[in-house]
Write a protein that holds these residues in place. Sequence first.
Motif, PDB file in Angstrom:
ATOM      1  N   VAL A 255       0.829  -1.207   0.000  1.00  0.00           N
ATOM      2  CA  VAL A 255       0.000   0.000   0.000  1.00  0.00           C
ATOM      3  C   VAL A 255       0.860   1.251   0.000  1.00  0.00           C
ATOM      4  N   GLU A 256       1.885   1.267   0.828  1.00  0.00           N
ATOM      5  CA  GLU A 256       2.758   2.434   0.932  1.00  0.00           C
ATOM      6  C   GLU A 256       4.211   1.979   1.038  1.00  0.00           C
ATOM      7  N   PRO A 257       5.017   2.199   0.001  1.00  0.00           N
ATOM      8  CA  PRO A 257       4.645   2.867  -1.255  1.00  0.00           C
ATOM      9  C   PRO A 257       3.778   1.963  -2.124  1.00  0.00           C
ATOM     10  N   ASN A 258       3.147   2.564  -3.123  1.00  0.00           N
ATOM     11  CA  ASN A 258       2.270   1.817  -4.031  1.00  0.00           C
ATOM     12  C   ASN A 258       3.156   1.007  -4.982  1.00  0.00           C
ATOM     13  N   GLN A 299       3.736   2.853  -8.697  1.00  0.00           N
ATOM     14  CA  GLN A 299       2.841   3.963  -9.027  1.00  0.00           C
ATOM     15  C   GLN A 299       3.119   5.114  -8.055  1.00  0.00           C
ATOM     16  N   ASN A 302       0.259   7.232  -6.888  1.00  0.00           N
ATOM     17  CA  ASN A 302      -0.890   6.465  -6.383  1.00  0.00           C
ATOM     18  C   ASN A 302      -2.086   6.540  -7.332  1.00  0.00           C
ATOM     19  N   GLN A 303      -1.790   6.582  -8.621  1.00  0.00           N
ATOM     20  CA  GLN A 303      -2.830   6.597  -9.634  1.00  0.00           C
ATOM     21  C   GLN A 303      -2.504   5.558 -10.705  1.00  0.00           C
TER      22      GLN A 303
END
Length: 335
Positions: A255-258, A299, A302-303
């Motif tokens: 999730v973080e980072p994507n 990404q 985050n898109q």
Amino acid sequence: TTGANLGFTSEFGGEHLFKDGVNLRKEQTGSQNSFGNIKGEQKFEYGLYAEGIWSLGKVLTLTTGLRYDYYDLDTAGKVDKNGKPLAGNKSVSDKRLNPSFGLIWDITPNFALNAKLNYASRSPILASANTITDNRGSLDKARGLRFIDPKLKTEDVRLAEVGFEWKYADFNLKGSVFEQRVKNFYQTTNSIISNAGTLKTKGYEAELDYQWNALKLTAGVAYADPKADFALSNDPLNVIPQGRQWSTGVSYKFVEPNLEIGWLGRYAQSKEYKTGAAPKVETRRRIGYGVHDIFVNWQPLNQDNFNVNFTVKNIGNKFYRSHSQRNLEVTPPSP
């Protein structure tokens, strides 16, 4: 190569779609060597199409299509040792009208069947400009200078396929079987474009996915078995039988980072097939292999519309030969 595509989509009744458009394409080849500038081949083609996607209630979707194709091909002909053109048929043109049909049946929200029957036609592919330059020491031996058989017919294809898709919990399984028939199969022999015969291919494919939170597992198989009523040549446009293809994969998305990292496995089973005509029928064998790839997909915004990808293929640096389209005893190794 230059061209243009223009398409329109119309919705009506709130449930149906109608698509239509036109495709334009022009191709031309040329080259130069010690003989100077050499004009290759040129081809112009266009297609007009219309397709309807019809919603029949809540469980049936019907697709119907019709396509008109036209092409005009000019080859370079042949020359003698002095570069003087020889007499022969250097141009051909034709047109075809091809329909298509499809059906999707959503039996339940998690199980669907699909089927399609498509017809298509194809014009001859241009000879590579490199084959004109690679002239074996004299222009009359250039493989890219071709004549056209006066009796040449347009290559016609029919594809019939049925399949399914099933979803259960975190599993997704889909598969299909197909049969493809190619009539008037193109082949260049002795620098003449002609029709070799009919090629029939039967096959199947299946894929299983499992998604558990950020972890994804995949496995797939694909197989196609071509049968020709003519002898396979060393033309790279021929369809050389290949072994059954398998694929596997594992990936995990943070999730973080994507960031998504994963591994892919590609495997091919060995395959034997016969080539040539009696009494010189030979048995060729493609050796099986398995290679592994790793990849990273990032990404940063985050898109989904911006990705940074990094891939290493064949991480073990395995020496292997893919099941290529060349009908040779030994094909070049893969990277």
